[in-house]
Design a protein around this motif. Structure first.
Motif, PDB file in Angstrom:
ATOM      1  N   PRO A  74       0.807  -1.233   0.000  1.00  0.00           N
ATOM      2  CA  PRO A  74       0.000   0.000   0.000  1.00  0.00           C
ATOM      3  C   PRO A  74       0.832   1.271   0.000  1.00  0.00           C
ATOM      4  CG  PRO A  74      -0.033  -1.060   2.159  1.00  0.00           C
ATOM      5  CD  PRO A  74       0.630  -2.020   1.226  1.00  0.00           C
ATOM      6  N   ASN A  75       0.225   2.337  -0.513  1.00  0.00           N
ATOM      7  CA  ASN A  75       0.809   3.681  -0.537  1.00  0.00           C
ATOM      8  C   ASN A  75       0.020   4.551   0.442  1.00  0.00           C
ATOM      9  OD1 ASN A  75       3.062   4.480  -2.000  1.00  0.00           O
ATOM     10  ND2 ASN A  75       1.999   4.557  -3.951  1.00  0.00           N
ATOM     11  N   LEU A  76       0.411   4.583   1.691  1.00  0.00           N
ATOM     12  CA  LEU A  76      -0.303   5.349   2.709  1.00  0.00           C
ATOM     13  C   LEU A  76       0.609   6.422   3.295  1.00  0.00           C
ATOM     14  CD1 LEU A  76      -2.093   2.392   4.550  1.00  0.00           C
ATOM     15  CD2 LEU A  76      -3.004   3.844   2.735  1.00  0.00           C
ATOM     16  N   TYR A  77       0.007   7.368   3.995  1.00  0.00           N
ATOM     17  CA  TYR A  77       0.778   8.447   4.613  1.00  0.00           C
ATOM     18  C   TYR A  77       1.772   7.868   5.611  1.00  0.00           C
ATOM     19  CZ  TYR A  77       1.767  12.875   6.999  1.00  0.00           C
ATOM     20  OH  TYR A  77       2.397  13.973   7.523  1.00  0.00           O
ATOM     21  N   GLN A  78       3.011   8.342   5.557  1.00  0.00           N
ATOM     22  CA  GLN A  78       4.059   7.941   6.494  1.00  0.00           C
ATOM     23  C   GLN A  78       4.602   9.166   7.223  1.00  0.00           C
ATOM     24  OE1 GLN A  78       6.911   6.359   3.700  1.00  0.00           O
ATOM     25  NE2 GLN A  78       6.287   4.250   4.066  1.00  0.00           N
ATOM     26  N   HIS A  79       4.756   9.057   8.537  1.00  0.00           N
ATOM     27  CA  HIS A  79       5.500  10.071   9.281  1.00  0.00           C
ATOM     28  C   HIS A  79       6.944  10.059   8.789  1.00  0.00           C
ATOM     29  CE1 HIS A  79       7.949  11.632  12.619  1.00  0.00           C
ATOM     30  NE2 HIS A  79       6.879  12.315  13.000  1.00  0.00           N
ATOM     31  N   ASP A  80       7.491   8.887   8.578  1.00  0.00           N
ATOM     32  CA  ASP A  80       8.802   8.606   7.979  1.00  0.00           C
ATOM     33  C   ASP A  80       9.987   8.955   8.879  1.00  0.00           C
ATOM     34  OD1 ASP A  80       9.923   7.294   5.772  1.00  0.00           O
ATOM     35  OD2 ASP A  80      10.673   9.174   4.946  1.00  0.00           O
ATOM     36  N   ASP A  81       9.719   9.320  10.132  1.00  0.00           N
ATOM     37  CA  ASP A  81      10.811   9.502  11.094  1.00  0.00           C
ATOM     38  C   ASP A  81      10.275   9.197  12.488  1.00  0.00           C
ATOM     39  OD1 ASP A  81      13.477  10.002  11.611  1.00  0.00           O
ATOM     40  OD2 ASP A  81      13.206  12.152  11.879  1.00  0.00           O
ATOM     41  N   PHE A  82       9.527   8.089  12.570  1.00  0.00           N
ATOM     42  CA  PHE A  82       8.789   7.750  13.779  1.00  0.00           C
ATOM     43  C   PHE A  82       9.687   6.959  14.725  1.00  0.00           C
ATOM     44  CE2 PHE A  82       5.555   5.735  16.405  1.00  0.00           C
ATOM     45  CZ  PHE A  82       4.536   6.677  16.457  1.00  0.00           C
ATOM     46  N   HIS A  83      10.252   7.637  15.702  1.00  0.00           N
ATOM     47  CA  HIS A  83      11.122   6.985  16.687  1.00  0.00           C
ATOM     48  C   HIS A  83      11.085   7.793  17.979  1.00  0.00           C
ATOM     49  CE1 HIS A  83      14.312  10.014  16.165  1.00  0.00           C
ATOM     50  NE2 HIS A  83      14.071   9.938  14.875  1.00  0.00           N
ATOM     51  N   ILE A  84      11.803   7.327  18.987  1.00  0.00           N
ATOM     52  CA  ILE A  84      11.687   7.908  20.328  1.00  0.00           C
ATOM     53  C   ILE A  84      12.220   9.336  20.428  1.00  0.00           C
ATOM     54  CG2 ILE A  84      11.594   5.720  21.551  1.00  0.00           C
ATOM     55  CD1 ILE A  84      14.587   5.953  22.027  1.00  0.00           C
ATOM     56  N   GLY A  85      12.951   9.811  19.427  1.00  0.00           N
ATOM     57  CA  GLY A  85      13.373  11.205  19.422  1.00  0.00           C
ATOM     58  C   GLY A  85      12.272  12.145  18.960  1.00  0.00           C
ATOM     59  N   ASN A  86      11.234  11.586  18.323  1.00  0.00           N
ATOM     60  CA  ASN A  86      10.119  12.398  17.826  1.00  0.00           C
ATOM     61  C   ASN A  86       8.803  12.066  18.521  1.00  0.00           C
ATOM     62  OD1 ASN A  86      11.514  14.030  16.016  1.00  0.00           O
ATOM     63  ND2 ASN A  86      11.449  12.482  14.408  1.00  0.00           N
ATOM     64  N   LEU A  87       8.908  11.475  19.694  1.00  0.00           N
ATOM     65  CA  LEU A  87       7.743  11.203  20.525  1.00  0.00           C
ATOM     66  C   LEU A  87       7.949  11.914  21.859  1.00  0.00           C
ATOM     67  CD1 LEU A  87       7.393   7.375  19.835  1.00  0.00           C
ATOM     68  CD2 LEU A  87       6.014   9.201  18.841  1.00  0.00           C
ATOM     69  N   ILE A  88       6.902  12.548  22.349  1.00  0.00           N
ATOM     70  CA  ILE A  88       6.981  13.307  23.599  1.00  0.00           C
ATOM     71  C   ILE A  88       6.225  12.564  24.701  1.00  0.00           C
ATOM     72  CG2 ILE A  88       6.470  15.510  24.713  1.00  0.00           C
ATOM     73  CD1 ILE A  88       8.601  15.685  22.525  1.00  0.00           C
ATOM     74  N   VAL A  89       6.878  12.484  25.856  1.00  0.00           N
ATOM     75  CA  VAL A  89       6.314  11.773  27.004  1.00  0.00           C
ATOM     76  C   VAL A  89       6.205  12.732  28.180  1.00  0.00           C
ATOM     77  CG1 VAL A  89       6.787   9.979  28.731  1.00  0.00           C
ATOM     78  CG2 VAL A  89       7.109   9.493  26.295  1.00  0.00           C
ATOM     79  N   LYS A  90       5.091  12.644  28.889  1.00  0.00           N
ATOM     80  CA  LYS A  90       4.897  13.451  30.106  1.00  0.00           C
ATOM     81  C   LYS A  90       4.155  12.621  31.138  1.00  0.00           C
ATOM     82  CE  LYS A  90       3.203  17.819  31.912  1.00  0.00           C
ATOM     83  NZ  LYS A  90       1.926  18.413  32.182  1.00  0.00           N
ATOM     84  N   ASP A  91       4.654  12.618  32.357  1.00  0.00           N
ATOM     85  CA  ASP A  91       4.025  11.905  33.473  1.00  0.00           C
ATOM     86  C   ASP A  91       3.766  10.435  33.144  1.00  0.00           C
ATOM     87  OD1 ASP A  91       3.991  14.305  34.898  1.00  0.00           O
ATOM     88  OD2 ASP A  91       1.981  14.838  34.177  1.00  0.00           O
ATOM     89  N   GLY A  92       4.729   9.806  32.465  1.00  0.00           N
ATOM     90  CA  GLY A  92       4.616   8.387  32.183  1.00  0.00           C
ATOM     91  C   GLY A  92       3.633   8.019  31.101  1.00  0.00           C
TER      92      GLY A  92
END
Length: 312
Positions: free
Chosen positions: A183-201
């Motif tokens: 399939p040809n679907l939308y990709q974030h294309d840089d999806f990793h822990i440097g581009n995810l934000i965490v707060k209060d667990g």
């Protein structure tokens, strides 16, 4: 910075009530990034600026964020986009997500919390993949095979080689046909822990959609093997299982995952030599870790996944 800040305030009315800008120096993007603080000192927006010649492409990126909003993806919301002709810059303003990068927060959390954040990330990725590509786009197989041929040629000529590269290069050649009909679907294309934000667990959201692309959703997971699993195996396992209805995926997933990971080893060497040559040794360390995880690509399921036994 003061003069720059005043120029931005003059050209962007939305910034008039802000108290200060703080430059963000992380990441490889060519955009200049700033945290915009409100009058009470709280972070309010993220401002990105870029060469005005990139404005048409950035407007497509901005519109893609509107798609993410429509599908209720937990991510930065698009606020405003425009140009500053006198500075020859374009700009984009998005909402600020409170928290810290998952790469910083995960090691401070319990194993169960890390796994659950991974599950949350997998569920967000499912939402991201609801958007289909434009009708006139070439197939994923055609675009990706052509890109791989270019990188393969550059890799052969770059003067740097990965130990035992004949193993994964053969694996790639034997499995390229698997991309047919993907399939040809939308990709974030840089999806990793440097581009995810965490707060209060908890997962606060996804950031940095500036590398978005269109293609096979499984391609998104190669960053798990290259980056995320090294910091948190529970998170990495959680992301994969969260995406697959809290179960382990089948052979098709792992074979395609390994194919894309192998192709990325080639492109990563070429890319790092062009962009950050001084980080070549660190990139080769990551690549050697991937080679070990997959026993030189005799395994499609990496050891960190198959050997993981949750302790909760």
């Amino acid at each position: 910075m003061v003069n720059e800040y005043e120029q931005f305030r003059k050209g962007i009315p939305l910034l008039c009530g802000s108290s200060k800008l703080e430059r963000i120096h992380k990441g490889y993007s060519s955009d200049a990034k700033y945290i915009v603080y409100a009058s009470d000192g709280r972070p309010q927006y993220i401002l990105r600026t870029y060469g005005i010649d990139r404005d048409p492409a950035k407007r497509l990126e901005y519109n893609s964020l509107k798609h993410m909003e429509k599908h209720d993806v937990t991510c930065s919301r698009p606020i405003e986009i425009g140009v500053l002709p006198e500075l020859e810059l374009g700009y984009m303003i998005v909402s600020y997500l409170e928290g810290n990068e998952a790469s910083e927060e995960l090691p401070l959390l319990t194993e169960e919390e890390q796994f659950n954040i991974g599950v949350e990330a997998g569920l967000e990725l499912l939402k991201i993949h609801q958007v289909s590509c434009p009708d006139d786009m070439k197939s994923w197989e055609e675009r990706t095979a052509a890109k791989h041929r270019r990188y393969r040629k550059e890799y052969a000529e770059c003067g740097v080689s990965i130990p035992n590269d004949e193993k994964f290069l053969s694996f790639i050649d034997d499995n390229l046909h698997l991309m047919k009909g993907r399939p040809n679907l939308y990709q974030h294309d840089d999806f990793h822990i440097g581009n995810l934000i965490v707060k209060d667990g908890k997962l606060s959201g996804v950031i940095d959609f500036n590398r978005y692309d269109w293609g096979d959703p499984i391609h998104e997971f190669l960053k798990v093997g290259m980056f995320s699993a090294e910091v948190s195996v529970p998170f990495a396992v959680g992301q994969i299982q969260g995406y697959h209805n809290r179960t382990s995926p089948g052979d098709e997933f792992w074979r395609l995952y390994s194919l894309y990971l192998g192709m990325t080893l080639v492109s990563s060497v070429v890319w790092i030599l062009k962009v950050k040559r001084d980080e070549l040794d660190e990139m080769l360390r990551k690549i050697n870790k991937v080679m070990d995880d997959h026993s030189n690509f005799e395994l499609t399921v990496p050891k960190w996944y198959s050997e993981y036994k949750p302790g909760f």
